[in-house]
Design a protein around this motif. Sequence first.
Motif, mmCIF file in Angstrom:
data_model
loop_
_atom_site.group_PDB
_atom_site.id
_atom_site.type_symbol
_atom_site.label_atom_id
_atom_site.label_comp_id
_atom_site.label_asym_id
_atom_site.label_seq_id
_atom_site.Cartn_x
_atom_site.Cartn_y
_atom_site.Cartn_z
ATOM 1 N N LEU B 48 0.771 -1.319 0.386
ATOM 2 C CA LEU B 48 0.055 -0.199 0.028
ATOM 3 C C LEU B 48 1.113 1.139 0.373
ATOM 4 C CD1 LEU B 48 -2.839 -0.786 2.188
ATOM 5 C CD2 LEU B 48 -3.291 -0.177 0.173
ATOM 6 N N TYR B 49 2.082 1.337 0.435
ATOM 7 C CA TYR B 49 3.096 2.071 0.640
ATOM 8 C C TYR B 49 3.217 2.446 -0.915
ATOM 9 C CZ TYR B 49 6.936 5.081 1.244
ATOM 10 O OH TYR B 49 7.570 6.252 1.790
ATOM 11 N N HIS B 52 1.562 4.169 -3.247
ATOM 12 C CA HIS B 52 1.045 5.771 -2.907
ATOM 13 C C HIS B 52 2.740 5.709 -3.301
ATOM 14 C CE1 HIS B 52 -0.093 9.664 -0.461
ATOM 15 N NE2 HIS B 52 -0.185 9.523 -1.363
ATOM 16 N N ALA B 53 4.052 5.739 -2.618
ATOM 17 C CA ALA B 53 4.460 6.021 -3.094
ATOM 18 C C ALA B 53 5.100 6.147 -4.405
ATOM 19 C CB ALA B 53 6.085 5.729 -2.927
ATOM 20 N N PHE B 55 2.882 6.046 -6.749
ATOM 21 C CA PHE B 55 1.923 7.243 -7.813
ATOM 22 C C PHE B 55 2.185 8.301 -7.624
ATOM 23 C CE2 PHE B 55 -2.352 9.061 -7.955
ATOM 24 C CZ PHE B 55 -3.030 10.034 -7.317
ATOM 25 N N THR B 56 2.617 8.904 -6.148
ATOM 26 C CA THR B 56 2.798 10.121 -5.940
ATOM 27 C C THR B 56 4.657 10.956 -6.807
ATOM 28 O OG1 THR B 56 2.608 9.753 -3.542
ATOM 29 C CG2 THR B 56 4.055 12.034 -4.256
ATOM 30 N N LYS B 57 5.600 9.834 -7.191
ATOM 31 C CA LYS B 57 6.584 10.189 -8.376
ATOM 32 C C LYS B 57 5.776 10.661 -9.455
ATOM 33 C CE LYS B 57 10.807 8.808 -8.835
ATOM 34 N NZ LYS B 57 11.859 8.725 -8.787
ATOM 35 N N HIS B 59 3.186 11.101 -10.723
ATOM 36 C CA HIS B 59 2.344 12.411 -10.695
ATOM 37 C C HIS B 59 2.578 13.887 -10.475
ATOM 38 C CE1 HIS B 59 -1.441 10.711 -12.403
ATOM 39 N NE2 HIS B 59 -0.429 9.227 -11.390
ATOM 40 N N THR B 60 4.516 13.705 -9.832
ATOM 41 C CA THR B 60 5.367 14.474 -9.762
ATOM 42 C C THR B 60 6.589 15.126 -10.798
ATOM 43 O OG1 THR B 60 5.864 13.958 -7.526
ATOM 44 C CG2 THR B 60 7.403 15.900 -7.898
ATOM 45 N N GLN B 75 -2.555 18.337 -13.194
ATOM 46 C CA GLN B 75 -2.225 16.354 -13.423
ATOM 47 C C GLN B 75 -1.338 16.307 -12.792
ATOM 48 O OE1 GLN B 75 -0.143 15.361 -17.215
ATOM 49 N NE2 GLN B 75 -1.246 16.606 -17.854
ATOM 50 N N GLY B 76 -1.105 17.056 -11.301
ATOM 51 C CA GLY B 76 -0.107 16.282 -9.942
ATOM 52 C C GLY B 76 0.171 18.106 -9.873
ATOM 53 N N PHE B 77 1.498 17.443 -8.570
ATOM 54 C CA PHE B 77 2.535 18.668 -8.228
ATOM 55 C C PHE B 77 3.615 19.010 -9.238
ATOM 56 C CE2 PHE B 77 2.506 17.005 -3.536
ATOM 57 C CZ PHE B 77 1.180 17.367 -3.717
ATOM 58 N N ILE B 126 8.370 22.963 -4.374
ATOM 59 C CA ILE B 126 6.647 21.829 -5.113
ATOM 60 C C ILE B 126 5.570 22.872 -4.658
ATOM 61 C CG2 ILE B 126 5.416 19.737 -4.192
ATOM 62 C CD1 ILE B 126 7.357 19.354 -4.075
ATOM 63 N N ALA B 128 1.433 23.011 -5.534
ATOM 64 C CA ALA B 128 0.518 22.078 -5.842
ATOM 65 C C ALA B 128 -1.132 23.005 -5.524
ATOM 66 C CB ALA B 128 0.221 20.777 -5.275
#
Lengths: 249, 131
Positions: B48-49, B52-53, B55-57, B59-60, B75-77, B126, B128
Motif C-alpha cells: 500500500l505504501y 502511494h509512493a 503514484f506520488t512520484k 504525478h510529480t 495533473q499533479g505536483f 513543490i 500544487a
Amino acid sequence: MTHYRLKNDPEGKGIIVDPESKLEEELIVRPTSETIIWDSYKNWITSYRDLPLMINQWANVTRAEMRTRIFLRTSEFLWQEGHTAHATPEEAEEEALKMAHVYYDFAKNFMAMDSYLGEKPAHERFAGAIRTYTFEPMMQDFKALQAGTSHNLGQNFAKAFDVQFTNKNNEKEYVYATSWGVSTRLMGGLIMTHSDDKGLVLPPALAPIHLVIIPIFKTKADIDYIQHYLEPELSKLRMSSFNTESSFL
Amino acid sequence: MRIAIGKRDVENGKVELYKRDTGEKILINITELSERVISLLEEMQVSLYQKHAAFTKEHTYIVDTYEAFKEKIEQGFVLAHWDGTTETAEKIQEETKATIRCLPFDIPAEGGKCVYSGKKSERRVIFAKSY
C-alpha cells in the motif's frame, strides 16, 4: 467567538462574520492553545534546570471556516498539540525537526502514506514562527493535503508572554520554543489516500479488523464442524497482533 | 481480508482468501491459514505504501517553463524554480490556484531561473493545488 460563521463581504473585499450567525451567548474558544500554554509556562519556568519543558495535549480547538469539509476542515476539530520550551536555539530547532520527521515516519510506516517533507516558504509560516516544517501527501485527485506542521518559534512567544529563565551564566534569557500538531484531518488523509470506488481501504497497521471469516452453513452442526476444524489456525491468529472477526468467535 | 468457508472447503482442505486492497483471490491450504494471513498482511502494508509512493512520484513533474507549469499543475505536483518572492508566489496562485507547498528536504539546492519571473532561483520548490 461572537458568530459561528464567516462570509464574503457583499460590500467589498474580504471576509466578515455572517450577521445571521450571531451566537446567543458569546464563547471564549481557541484555535490553538499557545496563549494558555505560554501564560502557564511563565509560572513554571525560572531556571535552565526547568528546561526543556515539553508538553503535549490532545484537545479540541475551534476555527471559523467558510468552507468546511468533513475531516479536512471542520469548525471544531480534535488534535494533538505539542509545546516545548528550550534553553538554546539549537535544541529548539532539533525538536522542531525531530517532530516533523516523527510525523513523516508515522505517515510512511503506519498510514502507508508517502509525502513531501520540507520547510514552508516564509510567507506561509505560522504566525510567530521563525521556521515552519510541513509534510504534504498527494491525494488521489492530485491535490496536496497539508497533513501536519511543526514550528520553530524562536523566542517570539517567550517575548510576547515574557517567559524567561536564568541560564548557566546566571543571565536572564528568553526561552526558545517549538509547537507541532496533527489533527483529525490526518484521518481524512488516510481515508482519501487508499480508498477506492468500493469504499474504505485501511492499511493493516491501522485497521481495526484484519480478517473476517464468514461461515457458510445450513445447520448449527455445520458451524461447529467448521469452527472445530479452523481452531488450530484461529488460535495462532489470536496470538498474533492481528484481529480476526467472525460470527462464531 | 476475508474468507468464506463452508463444509466443502473444510473437506477439500482449501479456502479462498480475498484481499481488499487489490481484489485478488488466493487459494490457500487451511493448515497454512494463519501463516499466510500474517505474511500477506505484512506484505499489504508495504505494498500500500509503495503504491502511494509510486503514484506520488509518477504525478510529480519537473518543469522549466510557465506553459509546462500550467499544464502539469492540473495533473499533479510540480517541482519548479522560484525566485523566493511572495509577489511571484501570489501571482502564480492568482493565475493557477497553485501554492508553494514546501521547500522539500530531499531535493538538493540547484541554481536556476524562476519558472514565472525568470529571475534567479536557488532551488526548486513543490507547487500544487491543495485542500
